[in-house]
Write a protein that holds these residues in place. Structure first.
Motif, mmCIF file in Angstrom:
data_model
loop_
_atom_site.group_PDB
_atom_site.id
_atom_site.type_symbol
_atom_site.label_atom_id
_atom_site.label_comp_id
_atom_site.label_asym_id
_atom_site.label_seq_id
_atom_site.Cartn_x
_atom_site.Cartn_y
_atom_site.Cartn_z
ATOM 1 N N CYS A 192 0.843 -1.202 0.000
ATOM 2 C CA CYS A 192 0.000 0.000 0.000
ATOM 3 C C CYS A 192 0.879 1.252 0.000
ATOM 4 O O CYS A 192 1.801 1.367 0.812
ATOM 5 C CB CYS A 192 -0.922 -0.004 1.212
ATOM 6 N N CYS A 231 -0.379 3.052 3.724
ATOM 7 C CA CYS A 231 -0.129 2.453 5.044
ATOM 8 C C CYS A 231 0.946 1.361 5.010
ATOM 9 O O CYS A 231 1.273 0.795 6.048
ATOM 10 C CB CYS A 231 -1.429 1.905 5.630
ATOM 11 N N CYS A 285 -5.895 -1.231 -1.356
ATOM 12 C CA CYS A 285 -5.536 -1.785 -0.045
ATOM 13 C C CYS A 285 -6.789 -2.145 0.756
ATOM 14 O O CYS A 285 -7.637 -1.283 1.000
ATOM 15 C CB CYS A 285 -4.703 -0.754 0.715
ATOM 16 N N CYS A 321 -6.848 0.221 4.159
ATOM 17 C CA CYS A 321 -7.086 1.670 4.212
ATOM 18 C C CYS A 321 -7.654 2.225 2.917
ATOM 19 O O CYS A 321 -7.940 3.413 2.834
ATOM 20 C CB CYS A 321 -5.796 2.402 4.571
ATOM 21 N N GLY A 344 -6.072 2.637 0.227
ATOM 22 C CA GLY A 344 -5.019 3.309 -0.548
ATOM 23 C C GLY A 344 -4.673 2.550 -1.827
ATOM 24 O O GLY A 344 -5.003 1.367 -1.963
HETATM 25 ZN ZN LIG Z 1 -3.277 0.760 3.092
#
Ligand SMILES: [Zn+2]
Ligand SMILES: Cc1ncc(COP(=O)(O)O)c(C=O)c1O
Length: 408
Positions: A6, A9, A22, A25, A27
């Motif tokens: 990611c 994170c 991800c 999160c 992302g």
């Molecule tokens: Zn993430």
């Protein structure tokens, strides 16, 4: 490839992960490689297959993607004191933009997953590119574009047989609709940034620049940014080369944006302002704007690969340069007249940014600078015409020519 990490994170996923973003999160994901293995196998040349995350490279793509010219531009650079200016001319790709590099890898990925329909949200070029390559491979493309996309880009996609959905809204609306529709109907989503494979296609441009320069690393590469995927892809390519020991330094990656669509540049500035070159990226809040630039390809409210681009500019030590739409349009005929390369507004933006950097003494005369010319001027004739001027209308007589041209 050996997995995903990611961008925000840093959580990792295994190579058989079937999602796009991800799971922790939301992302964007970066594809990771076993560089130690590549280091052993890789033979430099134009075959970068070990650096690509797809399995179908043994099937030669029926179109010529990449291997675009690197054009020395001394007459462009000299008036502002630059001695080593080059253009990477991506207009010679099959659909006339650098997006073909991303489409090629994303389509191969789609084939690997058994998908039959590929959807994309696009300001225009990703859509015309996907349509072109899907036509070559006899696959189905569904393209979501803002209603206002330049007619040339829409026409390309239609001519290639894609289903083109002109969304009443802007690019960001088209993007969100494509996400929902692809999930609903089970389509493979090639949308920029969200799909981690697009960055992997775009990074091949870095390998080529290195080869074109006789295995030399330039000092800077200037990339125009909307979503930021092109820029993060450029950075990834150089990072790949360093990870396997082929190069020992990295270029600066400069971000060129219109002041009317500057979310990435704004975020670079406020992140840098906090003084930490390697902050907790999951805490960086991306700026959002109401984009209005004439450079339609980089008119983006919420950059969909913004964090990766911000990271690339900061980690590379590059500049975040905003220019006016007027400067972007003026750059089109300047590039064309000094080099023979015809750029669309977004593709002319890097040169406008280089001029600003020269004025602000942010670039030295001897630096080796490459501007990425990411799409053809033929894609947006209306804006090119504003900058290029009108023809001289004459009666069909030599006398009329003499008069109009003021030949005495
Ligand atoms: Zn993430
Ligand atoms: C010609 C051209 N240049 C630059 C860009 C910017 O790429 P990105 O949106 O990944 O920042 C695009 C994207 O559509 C483009 O078509």
């Amino acid at each position: 490839m050996d997995g995903y990490r990611c961008i925000a994170c840093t959580e990792t996923q295994a190579a058989d992960f079937a999602g796009f973003v991800c799971p922790s999160c939301g992302g964007n994901l970066d594809i990771t490689y076993d560089y130690a293995k590549i280091r052993k196998e890789f033979v430099p040349g134009y075959d970068y297959a070990p650096f690509l995350p797809v399995s179908r490279l043994e099937t030669p793509f029926p179109l010529k993607i990449g291997k675009t010219p690197l054009v020395a531009a001394p007459r462009l650079g000299e008036p502002i004191g630059l001695r080593n200016l080059f253009l990477k001319d991506e207009t010679s790709n099959p659909s006339a933009s650098t997006k073909d590099r991303a489409s090629a890898v994303a389509l191969r990925r789609a084939m690997d997953t058994g998908a039959e329909t590929i959807a994309v949200a696009s300001t225009g070029n990703a859509g015309s590119s996907l349509s072109c390559l899907a036509a070559a491979l006899d696959m189905r493309a569904v393209v979501f574009v803002p209603e206002s996309a330049p007619v040339a880009k829409l026409t390309q996609a239609l001519a290639f047989g894609a289903t083109v959905l002109a969304v009443r809204g802007n690019y960001d609306d088209a993007f969100d609709l494509c996400l929902k529709a692809a999930a609903e109907f089970g389509w493979f989503n090639r949308s920029t940034g969200y799909n981690p494979f697009t960055r992997e296609g775009k990074k091949t441009c870095a390998y080529e620049i290195w080869e074109d320069l006789g295995r030399l690393v330039p000092d800077r590469i200037v990339v125009s940014s909307g979503d930021g995927n092109l820029l993060s892809g450029m950075w990834k390519g150089w990072c790949d080369l360093r990870a396997v020991g082929l190069i020992d330094r990295l270029p600066k990656i400069d971000c060129a944006q219109s002041e009317n669509s500057a979310a990435i540049c704004n975020t670079v500035r406020h992140t840098r302002g906090q003084g930490d070159l390697n902050p907790d990226w999951s805490q960086v809040v991306m700026d959002e704007v109401k984009a209005t630039t004439v450079a339609d390809s980089i008119s983006v409210d919420r950059p969909r690969d913004g964090l990766a681009a911000v990271k690339a500019v900061i980690q590379s030590g590059g500049e975040a340069i905003t220019i006016s739409d007027k400067e972007i349009l003026a750059a089109i005929p300047e590039i064309a007249r000094a080099t023979g390369v015809f750029a669309e507004p977004a593709a002319a933006a890097p040169w406008a940014a280089v001029k600003t950097m020269a004025q602000q003494k942010k670039v030295d005369a001897n630096e080796l600078v490459v501007c990425l010319v990411s799409g053809s001027g033929l894609k947006d004739i209306t804006n090119a015409a504003t900058a290029a001027g009108r023809p001289l209308t004459v009666d069909p007589t030599v006398e009329a020519v003499r008069k109009k041209m003021r030949i005495v």
